[in-house]
Design a protein around this motif. Structure first.
Motif, PDB file in Angstrom:
ATOM      1  N   ASP A   1       0.895  -1.117  -0.081  1.00 19.52           N
ATOM      2  CA  ASP A   1       0.036   0.159   0.025  1.00 19.52           C
ATOM      3  C   ASP A   1       0.950   1.235  -0.020  1.00 19.52           C
ATOM      4  O   ASP A   1       0.510   2.402   0.201  1.00 19.52           O
ATOM      5  CB  ASP A   1      -1.159  -0.082   1.185  1.00 19.52           C
ATOM      6  CG  ASP A   1      -0.112  -0.208   2.506  1.00 19.52           C
ATOM      7  OD1 ASP A   1       1.112  -0.169   2.396  1.00 19.52           O
ATOM      8  OD2 ASP A   1      -0.886  -0.069   3.669  1.00 19.52           O
ATOM      9  N   PHE A   2       2.003   0.978  -0.177  1.00 15.13           N
ATOM     10  CA  PHE A   2       3.096   2.183  -0.012  1.00 15.13           C
ATOM     11  C   PHE A   2       2.700   3.145  -1.171  1.00 15.13           C
ATOM     12  O   PHE A   2       2.385   4.409  -1.013  1.00 15.13           O
ATOM     13  CB  PHE A   2       4.405   1.760  -0.239  1.00 15.13           C
ATOM     14  CG  PHE A   2       5.560   3.082  -0.360  1.00 15.13           C
ATOM     15  CD1 PHE A   2       5.903   3.708   0.551  1.00 15.13           C
ATOM     16  CD2 PHE A   2       6.108   3.341  -1.668  1.00 15.13           C
ATOM     17  CE1 PHE A   2       6.623   4.972   0.702  1.00 15.13           C
ATOM     18  CE2 PHE A   2       6.819   4.389  -1.735  1.00 15.13           C
ATOM     19  CZ  PHE A   2       6.988   5.455  -1.003  1.00 15.13           C
ATOM     20  N   ILE A   3       2.772   2.891  -2.216  1.00 20.71           N
ATOM     21  CA  ILE A   3       2.553   3.711  -3.447  1.00 20.71           C
ATOM     22  C   ILE A   3       0.924   4.312  -3.654  1.00 20.71           C
ATOM     23  O   ILE A   3       0.721   5.280  -3.847  1.00 20.71           O
ATOM     24  CB  ILE A   3       2.769   3.174  -4.994  1.00 20.71           C
ATOM     25  CG1 ILE A   3       4.227   2.765  -4.974  1.00 20.71           C
ATOM     26  CG2 ILE A   3       2.223   3.894  -6.099  1.00 20.71           C
ATOM     27  CD1 ILE A   3       4.629   1.960  -6.495  1.00 20.71           C
ATOM     28  N   SER A   4       0.091   3.615  -3.293  1.00 18.98           N
ATOM     29  CA  SER A   4      -1.388   3.716  -2.986  1.00 18.98           C
ATOM     30  C   SER A   4      -1.733   4.790  -2.154  1.00 18.98           C
ATOM     31  O   SER A   4      -2.643   5.636  -2.226  1.00 18.98           O
ATOM     32  CB  SER A   4      -2.122   2.735  -2.841  1.00 18.98           C
ATOM     33  OG  SER A   4      -1.996   2.094  -1.665  1.00 18.98           O
ATOM     34  N   ASN A   5      -0.691   5.031  -1.134  1.00 15.84           N
ATOM     35  CA  ASN A   5      -1.103   6.021   0.036  1.00 15.84           C
ATOM     36  C   ASN A   5      -0.303   7.208  -0.448  1.00 15.84           C
ATOM     37  O   ASN A   5      -0.373   8.348   0.281  1.00 15.84           O
ATOM     38  CB  ASN A   5      -0.472   5.553   1.309  1.00 15.84           C
ATOM     39  CG  ASN A   5      -1.316   4.426   2.127  1.00 15.84           C
ATOM     40  OD1 ASN A   5      -2.569   4.498   1.559  1.00 15.84           O
ATOM     41  ND2 ASN A   5      -0.837   3.746   2.823  1.00 15.84           N
ATOM     42  N   LEU A   6       0.436   7.328  -1.366  1.00 15.17           N
ATOM     43  CA  LEU A   6       1.167   8.621  -1.913  1.00 15.17           C
ATOM     44  C   LEU A   6       0.072   9.509  -2.359  1.00 15.17           C
ATOM     45  O   LEU A   6      -0.927   9.271  -3.115  1.00 15.17           O
ATOM     46  CB  LEU A   6       2.210   8.324  -2.944  1.00 15.17           C
ATOM     47  CG  LEU A   6       3.502   7.477  -2.465  1.00 15.17           C
ATOM     48  CD1 LEU A   6       4.379   7.223  -3.687  1.00 15.17           C
ATOM     49  CD2 LEU A   6       4.191   8.129  -1.329  1.00 15.17           C
ATOM     50  N   PRO A   7       0.138  10.914  -2.013  1.00 16.85           N
ATOM     51  CA  PRO A   7      -0.623  11.946  -2.773  1.00 16.85           C
ATOM     52  C   PRO A   7      -0.537  12.188  -3.943  1.00 16.85           C
ATOM     53  O   PRO A   7       0.538  12.028  -4.772  1.00 16.85           O
ATOM     54  CB  PRO A   7      -0.438  13.233  -1.541  1.00 16.85           C
ATOM     55  CG  PRO A   7       1.201  12.860  -1.386  1.00 16.85           C
ATOM     56  CD  PRO A   7       1.417  11.574  -1.372  1.00 16.85           C
ATOM     57  N   THR A   8      -1.621  12.585  -4.555  1.00 17.09           N
ATOM     58  CA  THR A   8      -1.864  13.131  -5.992  1.00 17.09           C
ATOM     59  C   THR A   8      -1.376  14.753  -5.920  1.00 17.09           C
ATOM     60  O   THR A   8      -1.443  15.369  -5.033  1.00 17.09           O
ATOM     61  CB  THR A   8      -3.148  13.073  -6.495  1.00 17.09           C
ATOM     62  OG1 THR A   8      -3.754  11.826  -6.695  1.00 17.09           O
ATOM     63  CG2 THR A   8      -3.305  13.870  -7.784  1.00 17.09           C
ATOM     64  N   PRO A   9      -0.361  15.040  -6.760  1.00 18.35           N
ATOM     65  CA  PRO A   9       0.206  16.443  -6.746  1.00 18.35           C
ATOM     66  C   PRO A   9      -0.980  17.338  -6.790  1.00 18.35           C
ATOM     67  O   PRO A   9      -1.994  17.266  -7.528  1.00 18.35           O
ATOM     68  CB  PRO A   9       0.951  16.335  -8.063  1.00 18.35           C
ATOM     69  CG  PRO A   9       1.379  15.053  -8.307  1.00 18.35           C
ATOM     70  CD  PRO A   9       0.279  14.135  -7.902  1.00 18.35           C
ATOM     71  N   PRO A  10      -0.825  18.321  -5.863  1.00 21.47           N
ATOM     72  CA  PRO A  10      -1.876  19.539  -5.927  1.00 21.47           C
ATOM     73  C   PRO A  10      -1.670  20.713  -7.029  1.00 21.47           C
ATOM     74  O   PRO A  10      -2.709  21.654  -7.202  1.00 21.47           O
ATOM     75  CB  PRO A  10      -1.630  19.980  -4.623  1.00 21.47           C
ATOM     76  CG  PRO A  10      -0.245  19.923  -4.215  1.00 21.47           C
ATOM     77  CD  PRO A  10       0.088  18.760  -4.757  1.00 21.47           C
ATOM     78  N   PHE A  11      -0.575  20.419  -7.728  1.00 21.54           N
ATOM     79  CA  PHE A  11      -0.311  21.357  -8.809  1.00 21.54           C
ATOM     80  C   PHE A  11      -0.535  20.699 -10.371  1.00 21.54           C
ATOM     81  O   PHE A  11      -0.680  19.635 -10.123  1.00 21.54           O
ATOM     82  CB  PHE A  11       1.165  21.705  -8.818  1.00 21.54           C
ATOM     83  CG  PHE A  11       2.234  20.941  -8.266  1.00 21.54           C
ATOM     84  CD1 PHE A  11       2.656  19.951  -9.359  1.00 21.54           C
ATOM     85  CD2 PHE A  11       2.495  20.617  -7.064  1.00 21.54           C
ATOM     86  CE1 PHE A  11       3.788  18.838  -9.071  1.00 21.54           C
ATOM     87  CE2 PHE A  11       3.569  19.849  -6.785  1.00 21.54           C
ATOM     88  CZ  PHE A  11       3.892  19.131  -7.633  1.00 21.54           C
ATOM     89  N   GLU A  12      -0.470  21.385 -10.949  1.00 24.94           N
ATOM     90  CA  GLU A  12      -0.952  20.767 -12.388  1.00 24.94           C
ATOM     91  C   GLU A  12       0.342  19.857 -12.957  1.00 24.94           C
ATOM     92  O   GLU A  12       1.573  20.147 -12.738  1.00 24.94           O
ATOM     93  CB  GLU A  12      -0.997  22.014 -13.687  1.00 24.94           C
ATOM     94  CG  GLU A  12      -1.683  21.835 -14.723  1.00 24.94           C
ATOM     95  CD  GLU A  12      -1.599  23.179 -15.616  1.00 24.94           C
ATOM     96  OE1 GLU A  12      -2.579  23.042 -16.491  1.00 24.94           O
ATOM     97  OE2 GLU A  12      -1.049  23.845 -15.332  1.00 24.94           O
ATOM     98  N   PHE A  13       0.021  18.666 -13.456  1.00 24.07           N
ATOM     99  CA  PHE A  13       0.993  17.813 -13.917  1.00 24.07           C
ATOM    100  C   PHE A  13       0.255  16.971 -15.115  1.00 24.07           C
ATOM    101  O   PHE A  13      -0.809  16.819 -15.304  1.00 24.07           O
ATOM    102  CB  PHE A  13       1.167  16.701 -12.766  1.00 24.07           C
ATOM    103  CG  PHE A  13       0.240  15.756 -12.552  1.00 24.07           C
ATOM    104  CD1 PHE A  13       0.116  14.609 -12.664  1.00 24.07           C
ATOM    105  CD2 PHE A  13      -0.782  16.235 -11.560  1.00 24.07           C
ATOM    106  CE1 PHE A  13      -0.931  13.660 -12.343  1.00 24.07           C
ATOM    107  CE2 PHE A  13      -1.765  15.274 -10.982  1.00 24.07           C
ATOM    108  CZ  PHE A  13      -1.642  14.065 -11.573  1.00 24.07           C
TER     109      PHE A  13
END
Length: 338
Positions: free
Chosen positions: A241-253
């Motif tokens: 679950d390491f990667i699944s718990n990483l946040p989505t960038p809040p800036f444009e990507f």
């Protein structure tokens, strides 16, 4: 039968290693480490290699202060990778201040683009991308970190220190390859408030949902030895679950994926279309402002002319295509209870 299976597994792992990257420098000997730590006073010399053992912590106009992950000592490098100081952090910073004054190096300003390599690689893998960004007049920060010697969150700490050191910079963009994108997302997880100067990011072949090949070889001793602790964190969401718990960038990507645009990609061991190392489906992170698929192998994306053109356009306009029409990846709507 068992021998045939073992032979096939070894060949598959070798294919994975060759497709992923080629190690650009080998580990330094103990004698080299000693020479790095105790140089002759005032001696300026070319570094002795071992990029997988150094992490950037400070950047200024091409100059870097790095920390060695084993001995914990520091060194100061100029833009040509020549060492001007080694020892304590205070000593390296004092030496950098001396060089700023002696060479009248101007302060940093404007826009910076941080280039973040993937596992086993170094900033040298971005040579053509770096040149193209510099032609735009942007300050390029070629970030190096010990990708095979530390975990992804530990490498994210190095990134955070470099971002913090960019005094005078008004705007920061990121170009990340492979695991470099996970380093950024891990850095985001460590922030209470994300640096507002970070505006846009381009992801090149980032395994945002993990890598099938890491699943297949995570128990292999050779894989463990080469890819280190970070390699164990590259497995898919089904195994960690390491990667699944990483946040989505809040800036444009935006996301660039490599693939054949067919049901099967370049690597028969990976489910669906792929770039030889990462499945196209794994690169697709909901929330992306734009997505584009190009016929390129994983290890060659960073210096591919088409990839570079798309990257520069996104950093300037927020879209990959000349038409200006994006293909965003929407965030799934949460189910509502009637």
């Amino acid at each position: 039968m068992r021998q045939i299976f073992y032979a096939c597994s070894v060949l598959a792992l070798l294919f994975f290693l060759s497709a992923f990257c080629q190690a650009e420098e080998t580990a330094p000997s103990s004698a080299k480490i000693q020479n790095e730590e105790y140089p002759a006073k005032g001696l300026v010399m070319k570094t002795m290699g071992g990029r997988q053992f150094w992490g950037d912590i400070q950047f200024f106009q091409g100059w870097k202060i790095q920390q060695h992950v084993i001995s914990q000592h520091y060194r100061l490098l100029d833009p040509k990778d020549q060492r001007h100081a080694s020892g304590s952090l205070e000593h390296c910073r004092d030496r950098l201040a001396e060089m700023k004054a002696a060479r009248q190096i101007p302060p940093m300003q404007g826009k910076a683009v941080i280039l973040i390599h993937g596992i086993i690689r170094s900033s040298k893998s971005f040579v053509k991308m770096k040149e193209s960004c510099e032609q735009k007049g942007w300050l390029v920060v070629p970030f190096d970190y010990p990708s095979t010697r530390r975990t992804i969150p530990e490498n994210a700490n190095f990134l955070g220190k470099v971002i913090q050191s960019l005094e005078g910079i008004d705007e920061i963009d990121l170009v990340v390859h492979s695991m470099g994108g996970l380093v950024v997302r891990s850095w985001l997880a460590q922030q209470d408030v994300v640096d507002p100067r970070v505006k846009r990011m381009v992801m090149l072949g980032v395994p945002n949902r993990g890598a099938d090949m890491a699943d297949r070889f995570r128990s292999n001793l050779l894989f463990k030895a080469i890819f280190g602790p970070a390699g164990q964190q590259l497995v898919t969401e089904a195994n960690s679950d390491f990667i699944s718990n990483l946040p989505t960038p809040p800036f444009e990507f935006g996301i660039v994926a490599g693939g054949r645009n067919t049901l099967k990609g370049y690597n028969p061991l990976i489910r669906g279309d792929d770039d030889g190392t990462v499945a196209v489906s794994s690169t697709r992170l909901p929330g992306a402002a734009d997505f584009i698929l190009i016929p390129i192998l994983h290890s060659f994306m960073m210096n591919d002319p088409e990839t570079i053109a798309h990257t520069l356009r996104f950093l300037e306009t927020g879209v990959f295509r000349e038409s200006g029409k994006p293909q965003p990846i929407p965030v799934p709507q949460a189910a509502t209870v009637p």
